[in-house]
Enzyme design. Structure first.
Site, PDB file in Angstrom:
ATOM      1  N   MET A  78     -13.719  -0.766   7.007  1.00 33.51           N
ATOM      2  CA  MET A  78     -12.678   0.140   7.033  1.00 33.51           C
ATOM      3  C   MET A  78     -12.286   0.836   8.338  1.00 33.51           C
ATOM      4  O   MET A  78     -11.145   1.394   8.750  1.00 33.51           O
ATOM      5  CB  MET A  78     -12.893   0.864   6.002  1.00 33.51           C
TER       6      MET A  78
ATOM      7  N   ASP B  13     -19.795   3.588  16.976  1.00 35.56           N
ATOM      8  CA  ASP B  13     -20.537   2.938  15.915  1.00 35.56           C
ATOM      9  C   ASP B  13     -21.998   2.685  16.928  1.00 35.56           C
ATOM     10  O   ASP B  13     -21.969   3.054  18.124  1.00 35.56           O
ATOM     11  CB  ASP B  13     -19.869   1.520  15.593  1.00 35.56           C
TER      12      ASP B  13
ATOM     13  N   ASP C 160     -25.275   7.059  17.373  1.00 36.04           N
ATOM     14  CA  ASP C 160     -25.927   7.034  15.917  1.00 36.04           C
ATOM     15  C   ASP C 160     -25.650   8.509  15.551  1.00 36.04           C
ATOM     16  O   ASP C 160     -25.970   9.674  16.019  1.00 36.04           O
ATOM     17  CB  ASP C 160     -27.354   7.049  16.138  1.00 36.04           C
TER      18      ASP C 160
ATOM     19  N   SER D  32     -18.118   6.416  -6.435  1.00 38.37           N
ATOM     20  CA  SER D  32     -19.387   6.763  -6.784  1.00 38.37           C
ATOM     21  C   SER D  32     -19.562   8.030  -5.998  1.00 38.37           C
ATOM     22  O   SER D  32     -20.828   8.626  -6.597  1.00 38.37           O
ATOM     23  CB  SER D  32     -20.206   5.692  -5.861  1.00 38.37           C
TER      24      SER D  32
ATOM     25  N   TYR E 144     -27.170   6.265  -2.845  1.00 34.11           N
ATOM     26  CA  TYR E 144     -25.656   5.931  -2.553  1.00 34.11           C
ATOM     27  C   TYR E 144     -24.785   7.009  -3.339  1.00 34.11           C
ATOM     28  O   TYR E 144     -24.019   7.696  -2.421  1.00 34.11           O
ATOM     29  CB  TYR E 144     -25.254   4.703  -2.788  1.00 34.11           C
TER      30      TYR E 144
ATOM     31  N   LYS F   2     -22.604  10.081  -1.697  1.00 32.37           N
ATOM     32  CA  LYS F   2     -21.083  10.439  -1.658  1.00 32.37           C
ATOM     33  C   LYS F   2     -20.826  11.517  -2.538  1.00 32.37           C
ATOM     34  O   LYS F   2     -19.836  12.338  -2.283  1.00 32.37           O
ATOM     35  CB  LYS F   2     -20.676   8.811  -2.304  1.00 32.37           C
TER      36      LYS F   2
ATOM     37  N   THR G 195     -15.322  -5.677   2.485  1.00 33.61           N
ATOM     38  CA  THR G 195     -15.630  -5.038   3.587  1.00 33.61           C
ATOM     39  C   THR G 195     -17.388  -5.920   3.931  1.00 33.61           C
ATOM     40  O   THR G 195     -17.717  -6.350   2.636  1.00 33.61           O
ATOM     41  CB  THR G 195     -16.014  -3.756   3.918  1.00 33.61           C
TER      42      THR G 195
END
Length: 253
Positions: free
Chosen positions: A18, A37, A61, A141, A152, A156, A187
């Site tokens: 994405m 990134d 980072d 999520s 996770y 989120k 992805t």
């Protein structure tokens, strides 16, 4: 469309998926793009076909505050300010409360929550000057729970409420804050799901639009929320999920 001509956009998690699609979408619409990134090779692939005069990359980072401050200051200096922040970097691990060790739990939060906080914190002075916008990547999520995805899901959920809290604080000061909430998207992060026939069948039984989302679907939603087309929208967690969240979970008769 050239909705972002003269605008500068900073995008995290830009080496693939994405994030890469967002870099291309905003560039196509005229923006100066700074792609962040930790994957140097992936960043190079992301920007190799783009105009180097309007594109920059930085290794960063996002869970490291010093690295974030350097990246933000460099981005602002390179293009004369920052108008839009796309908080997209993320990781996912499986496990319940018994099988997830604390180090793993903290690592997920470091990337998915701490990184979003730090990027927003250090970009905010520039966004206040430009009357800018932040778009974060939450998830379905972050709206409801999953099986075996404790860390996770918790991260989120935190992102979703980070968006709401920042929207309240900064709307009066001219900065909008929103998020997209994807379901499983094709992805690299989701390959274990999207390439599994049995899991795919279960997903297709829940998706009204019977396909997985693509990175380009998500980038289009990010661009909408970041644009003046969404100038009266803030604090929204927008499901981009093929109709999954429209369902109450009952099986088709």
């Amino acid at each position: 469309m050239q909705r972002f001509e003269t605008k500068t956009v900073v995008i995290t998690g830009a080496a693939s998926g994405m994030g890469r699609a967002a870099v291309h979408r905003f560039s196509q619409e005229g923006a100066n793009v700074v792609a962040l990134d930790i994957d140097e090779a992936g960043l190079k692939e992301t920007v190799e076909t783009l105009d180097p005069a309007r594109t920059a990359t930085q290794l960063c980072d996002t869970s490291d505050e010093a690295a974030v401050k350097t990246a933000i200051d460099t981005a602002a200096r390179t293009f004369g300010g920052i108008d839009i922040l796309i908080n997209n970097a993320g990781i996912a691990v499986q496990g319940d409360v018994e099988t997830t060790d604390f180090e793993t739990f903290r690592k997920v939060f470091a990337v998915n929550v701490d990184g979003y906080f730090l990027m927003a914190k250090h970009a905010m002075p520039f966004l206040l000057k430009s009357g800018g916008a932040i778009v974060m990547t939450s998830s379905v999520s972050g709206i409801g729970g999953d099986w075996n995805m404790l860390a996770y899901d918790a991260s989120k959920g935190a992102v979703s409420n980070l968006v709401r809290a920042m929207a309240m604080d900064y709307g009066p000061r001219g900065v909008r804050v929103n998020a997209i909430a994807p379901t499983a998207t094709k992805t690299p992060l989701a390959e274990g799901t999207t390439e599994d026939p049995e899991i795919t069948k279960a997903f297709m039984d829940r998706l009204s639009i019977r396909r997985y989302g693509t990175p380009e679907d998500m980038a289009a939603a990010m661009a909408f929320l970041a644009s003046e087309d969404a100038s009266y929208i803030t604090g929204v967690i927008l499901p981009v999920d093929g109709g999954m969240s429209a369902s109450n979970g009952q099986p088709r008769q």
